[in-house]
Structures are given as C-alpha cells and as structure tokens.
Design a protein around this motif. Structure first.
Motif, mmCIF file in Angstrom:
data_model
loop_
_atom_site.group_PDB
_atom_site.id
_atom_site.type_symbol
_atom_site.label_atom_id
_atom_site.label_comp_id
_atom_site.label_asym_id
_atom_site.label_seq_id
_atom_site.Cartn_x
_atom_site.Cartn_y
_atom_site.Cartn_z
ATOM 1 N N THR A 43 0.830 -1.205 0.000
ATOM 2 C CA THR A 43 0.000 0.000 0.000
ATOM 3 C C THR A 43 0.863 1.253 0.000
ATOM 4 O OG1 THR A 43 -1.786 -1.140 1.134
ATOM 5 C CG2 THR A 43 -1.795 1.240 1.258
ATOM 6 N N SER A 44 1.927 1.225 0.804
ATOM 7 C CA SER A 44 2.823 2.396 0.835
ATOM 8 C C SER A 44 3.423 2.671 -0.528
ATOM 9 C CB SER A 44 3.950 2.167 1.840
ATOM 10 O OG SER A 44 3.421 1.955 3.110
ATOM 11 N N ILE A 45 3.795 1.599 -1.221
ATOM 12 C CA ILE A 45 4.373 1.778 -2.553
ATOM 13 C C ILE A 45 3.343 2.388 -3.498
ATOM 14 C CG2 ILE A 45 5.345 0.595 -4.559
ATOM 15 C CD1 ILE A 45 6.465 -1.492 -2.611
ATOM 16 N N ARG A 46 2.117 1.868 -3.426
ATOM 17 C CA ARG A 46 1.067 2.394 -4.308
ATOM 18 C C ARG A 46 0.791 3.857 -4.008
ATOM 19 N NH1 ARG A 46 -1.769 -2.614 -2.971
ATOM 20 N NH2 ARG A 46 -0.850 -4.098 -4.412
ATOM 21 N N VAL A 47 0.725 4.186 -2.716
ATOM 22 C CA VAL A 47 0.440 5.573 -2.346
ATOM 23 C C VAL A 47 1.560 6.486 -2.815
ATOM 24 C CG1 VAL A 47 0.122 7.155 -0.408
ATOM 25 C CG2 VAL A 47 -0.996 4.935 -0.376
ATOM 26 N N VAL B 42 -9.123 7.277 -0.036
ATOM 27 C CA VAL B 42 -8.859 6.451 1.151
ATOM 28 C C VAL B 42 -9.702 5.180 1.110
ATOM 29 C CG1 VAL B 42 -8.977 6.351 3.669
ATOM 30 C CG2 VAL B 42 -8.249 8.457 2.552
ATOM 31 N N ASN B 43 -10.993 5.336 0.809
ATOM 32 C CA ASN B 43 -11.864 4.162 0.691
ATOM 33 C C ASN B 43 -11.304 3.168 -0.319
ATOM 34 O OD1 ASN B 43 -13.678 5.300 2.431
ATOM 35 N ND2 ASN B 43 -15.006 6.106 0.821
ATOM 36 N N ASN B 44 -10.872 3.708 -1.466
ATOM 37 C CA ASN B 44 -10.386 2.827 -2.522
ATOM 38 C C ASN B 44 -9.132 2.081 -2.098
ATOM 39 O OD1 ASN B 44 -12.496 3.780 -3.965
ATOM 40 N ND2 ASN B 44 -11.289 5.051 -5.367
ATOM 41 N N GLN B 45 -8.222 2.781 -1.414
ATOM 42 C CA GLN B 45 -7.005 2.117 -0.950
ATOM 43 C C GLN B 45 -7.346 1.030 0.064
ATOM 44 O OE1 GLN B 45 -3.910 2.259 -1.950
ATOM 45 N NE2 GLN B 45 -4.197 3.913 -3.424
ATOM 46 N N LEU B 46 -8.254 1.331 0.978
ATOM 47 C CA LEU B 46 -8.654 0.337 1.979
ATOM 48 C C LEU B 46 -9.299 -0.868 1.296
ATOM 49 C CD1 LEU B 46 -10.143 2.629 4.774
ATOM 50 C CD2 LEU B 46 -7.999 1.362 4.843
ATOM 51 N N ASP B 47 -10.118 -0.578 0.293
ATOM 52 C CA ASP B 47 -10.786 -1.649 -0.436
ATOM 53 C C ASP B 47 -9.765 -2.549 -1.137
ATOM 54 O OD1 ASP B 47 -13.760 -2.242 -1.300
ATOM 55 O OD2 ASP B 47 -12.488 -2.647 -3.043
ATOM 56 N N GLN B 48 -8.749 -1.925 -1.709
ATOM 57 C CA GLN B 48 -7.708 -2.703 -2.386
ATOM 58 C C GLN B 48 -6.925 -3.564 -1.408
ATOM 59 O OE1 GLN B 48 -5.184 -0.157 -4.636
ATOM 60 N NE2 GLN B 48 -6.751 0.385 -6.118
ATOM 61 N N MET B 49 -6.565 -2.946 -0.260
ATOM 62 C CA MET B 49 -5.872 -3.725 0.762
ATOM 63 C C MET B 49 -6.710 -4.932 1.143
ATOM 64 S SD MET B 49 -4.539 -0.989 3.561
ATOM 65 C CE MET B 49 -3.159 -1.821 4.320
ATOM 66 N N GLY B 50 -7.990 -4.679 1.373
ATOM 67 C CA GLY B 50 -8.895 -5.739 1.782
ATOM 68 C C GLY B 50 -8.997 -6.823 0.720
ATOM 69 N N TYR B 51 -9.099 -6.385 -0.523
ATOM 70 C CA TYR B 51 -9.252 -7.352 -1.608
ATOM 71 C C TYR B 51 -8.060 -8.296 -1.655
ATOM 72 C CZ TYR B 51 -11.035 -9.001 -6.067
ATOM 73 O OH TYR B 51 -11.557 -9.780 -7.065
ATOM 74 N N TYR B 129 -15.024 4.010 7.153
ATOM 75 C CA TYR B 129 -13.860 3.677 7.961
ATOM 76 C C TYR B 129 -13.476 2.199 7.864
ATOM 77 C CZ TYR B 129 -10.728 3.588 11.949
ATOM 78 O OH TYR B 129 -9.634 3.422 12.749
ATOM 79 N N CYS B 130 -14.470 1.321 7.802
ATOM 80 C CA CYS B 130 -14.191 -0.122 7.811
ATOM 81 C C CYS B 130 -14.219 -0.731 6.415
ATOM 82 C CB CYS B 130 -15.179 -0.860 8.707
ATOM 83 S SG CYS B 130 -15.220 -0.258 10.379
ATOM 84 N N GLN B 131 -14.021 0.096 5.401
ATOM 85 C CA GLN B 131 -14.146 -0.359 4.014
ATOM 86 C C GLN B 131 -13.300 -1.601 3.719
ATOM 87 O OE1 GLN B 131 -16.164 0.837 1.669
ATOM 88 N NE2 GLN B 131 -15.411 -0.485 0.033
#
Lengths: 237, 182
Positions: A43-47, B42-51, B129-131
């Motif tokens: 995630t850090s890399i992507r950001v 932020v939502n999108n990044q959280l969603d990607q992490m989750g995925y 927040y919990c995306q």
C-alpha cells in the motif's frame, strides 16, 4: 443515536457500575493482524507511486470504486490483486516509501506505550511486570518484554548497550518477515524484506517518544530471519 | 455452526484486540493525511488492501475450518458470519434483510467491534472507515467462484443506528480450465 448499548448484550445494566472498557481484555486472531501488516508495504508503494505522479491532483478519485480480480490496483505494471509484482518496482528503495512505512509504526508506537503502561499497572498481579520505569534501560526492557510480547507473543532475544545511549536489540526469528520467501532466492527475499523493517523501527521510535526520548532506530537483517535493531539516543546510561 | 466457531477460536493464536484496533487506526489516519483527506481515495485504498487480504485469507480460512461447499448463498452468508468473522475477529455479526430472491442480504456488525472501537471520525459523509472489510469479503468470495457486490450502507461512526454491510450475489462463476491447460 440512542442505541449506545450493544445489541443483545443486556448484561451491562445488571452490574452496578459498568466495567471500564480497558479492564477487560478482548482478543482477535493473530493471523488477522499478520494479513493486515503484510499489506502495509504494497500500500505504501502504491500511495507513494500515486502521489509522485505529477498529475495526481487531477487523477485522485472522486468516487468510490470497488476492486475486482482483473482490475490493476495501481498504474504500476502488472499490479494485479493477489500478486506481489508491486514489490519489484524500483521504488522499493525510495525514501518516501520507507518514511511512510515508518510513520505507520510511529503513530502506533505512540499509542501502544500508553495502552500497555495502563494495562500493566492494572494487571500488575497477573505476571506483567507492572514495575516502575525510571531510566532508559527500563524503557528498553519495556520494549523487549512488554511491547514485543504484545506484538509477537514472544520477547526480544537479546539486549545490549554500550552505556552511552546506544542499544542493540536482537530478535532471532522476526515474525513479520519470517514467512516471506521470494522465488528468486534468499538474496531477493532479504532485499525485499528490508523495507518491512521500517514498521517496527517506527514502533520503537514512537514508544521512545512517548517517554520523551528522541531516538534514531534502524534495523538490519543479519541472517534471515534474524533482525538486529540499533537504537541511538543522546542519553548516557 | 456457532459451536464449531467456538472450538476453532480456542485453538488460534491470539493477540490483544486493542493492538489490532490501533494498527488499523494508524493505517487509516495515515492514508487520510497522505491523500489530504480525499476520502474516496482512502476508501479505494482500503478496499484494495482488503481485496488482496481476502484473496489470501480464504486459504487460511478453509484450512482452519475445513468448510465444505455451501448449498446456497444463505448457507454461505451463515458460514461467513458464524465462522469467518468469529475465527478472525472474534465477533459474530447478525444477518438481516434478506431479499425475496435470496440473493442479497445485510450483515450487521456488533458494536463496538475490533475495527471501530475508540474511533471517532471527522464529520464527513464520504469516509467508510471499515471499508477494508468489504474488500476482504469480495476478494475471498471471488476465490470461491462467487461474484458478489459488497458495500457499506450504514455506519455508526457517521451517526447511523447500526453498521451494516450489504451483500448482493451477482453470479456464480463456472470452474473453468484455462485455455491450453487441459
């Protein structure tokens, strides 16, 4: 608005005084945290990648999008869900990524110190040291015992100091990286694991800061997965 | 099935839930700063992490629980709440609001839960927040050939009466051998 009581609980009203939420200990699966931490570096890399793009202010999302299996996660080549191609990006060594990973740890460390100190005094009888922390060596012991125990269910394996403000902490099997393995061999594994280490460095720096100590923390992989943390402070002990 | 969840829970490695809460909080806070409070991003990044997590988590889940193929989407959702949430987050959400065709329903998270405990968010309608949970569910279900829409519809952090995730089954994907690999 009025539904402050948890659904289906109903036990809180029977006791005279609701117990302090910090007096009870709840748990989650350690694997959940492990999964979460594994995503920190990608995630850090992507950001970083996204923010480094000069057009980024125009391209930031203006709506929520959902991830799907065939949609790349970023503009980095081959960055598809479930792959680790993102780690191949040369940006891995960029300071920006390291700083970001370190910052995740730092904010966690700041809060973690408070939480653990509170719990230790409350649970002094239950095996926690609950002892006073008076000098810098106590703080380091606190990191080695309490913090590491909370994070990894084990203690740090070794603590050394030169009594001039430098400390060396050794973990013989550092959990965050011990499960990493690159198909290209151990050399590649070590070089990609390095950036993960900024997270615990940030945690330790955050803990020190919450005791009012400014420190400089670096980590190195001496022999995978043995990790050595070097901590420099300006305090003589 | 709840009993089975309890049994599995007894045998997993555990950590303080506060540690988990703080770690997740530190991630969301940092993302908000990084993107200068563009909450969609932020939502999108959280969603990607989750995925990404979901894609890997399903394996751990199947090996822990030994869960077998479900006969219906209803059963799938029951497994998710009574085994999935129970084994990983030690909570058991409620399932409500089934549509008449049995293809969509809501998962209501208990309060507080390990993601949103102690949390206050700035007054905004945009941040979920919990995306990360939606991403995890979507990713994990994708891996077992279920194409499902997962998104938040309510969040107590925004002043709603409950925290509710909506699931909608789009289609069941066919097991297919990739071309040239028969």
């Amino acid at each position: 608005m009025s539904s402050t009581a948890g659904p289906g609980s109903g036990t809180t009203s029977s006791s005279e005084e609701a117990p302090d939420i910090l007096d009870t200990q709840s748990y989650v699966n350690a694997a959940s945290l492990q999964f979460l931490l594994q995503e920190l570096v990608p995630t850090s890399i992507r950001v970083s990648h996204k923010l480094a793009d000069t057009n980024t202010l125009l391209s930031l999302a203006d709506k929520d999008e959902t991830s799907t299996i065939d949609k790349p996660l970023s503009s980095i080549p081959n960055d598809l869900p479930g792959t680790v191609n993102v780690l191949d990006l040369a940006a891995l060594d960029q300071d920006d990524v390291s700083l970001r990973v370190e910052a995740y740890g730092y904010t966690l460390g700041l809060k973690l110190a408070e939480l653990l100190l509170y719990k230790n005094t409350r649970f002094a009888g239950t095996g926690g040291p609950g002892s006073k922390i008076v000098d810098i060596l106590d703080i380091m012991k606190f990191v080695c015992r309490d913090v590491w125990k909370c994070l990894y269910n084990k203690q740090m394996d070794n603590l050394r100091t030169n009594h001039r403000g430098t400390f060396v902490l050794v973990d013989n099997n550092y959990k965050l990286i011990s499960s990493l393995s690159s198909p290209k061999g151990i050399h590649d594994t070590v070089s990609k694991a390095k950036v993960h280490l900024w997270f615990p460095c940030g945690i330790i720096r955050g803990i020190l800061k919450s005791f009012g100590v400014d420190g400089n923390v670096t980590a190195e992989i001496t022999q995978f997965p043995v990790v050595t943390f070097n901590i420099y402070t300006s305090i003589n002990n | 099935m709840s009993k089975k969840g309890d049994d599995i829970w007894k045998n997993v490695d555990k950590i303080n839930s506060e540690l988990f809460t703080l770690t997740y909080g530190s991630i969301v806070a940092q993302l908000c700063r990084d993107f200068n409070h563009n909450y969609h991003e932020v939502n999108n990044q959280l969603d990607q992490m989750g995925y990404n997590i979901g894609i890997r988590l399903i394996e751990e889940f199947l090996s822990r629980t030994g869960a077998q193929r479900c006969q219906s989407f209803k059963e799938t959702v029951e497994v998710i709440t009574k085994l999935g949430f129970r084994v990983f987050l030690n909570i058991q959400p409620a399932v409500e609001n089934w549509s008449s065709d049995g293809r969509s329903c809501s998962i209501v998270l208990p309060e507080p839960n390990p993601l949103n405990e102690f949390v206050e968010i700035p007054p905004t309608k945009d941040l979920w927040y919990c995306q990360i949970l939606c991403g995890i569910l979507r990713g994990a279900l994708q891996m077992i050939q279920l194409d499902v829409d997962v998104n938040f519809v309510k969040d107590t952090l925004k002043g709603d009466d409950k925290t509710e995730i909506r699931l909608k089954l789009n289609k069941i994907l066919k097991d297919e051998v990739p071309a040239g690999e028969d």
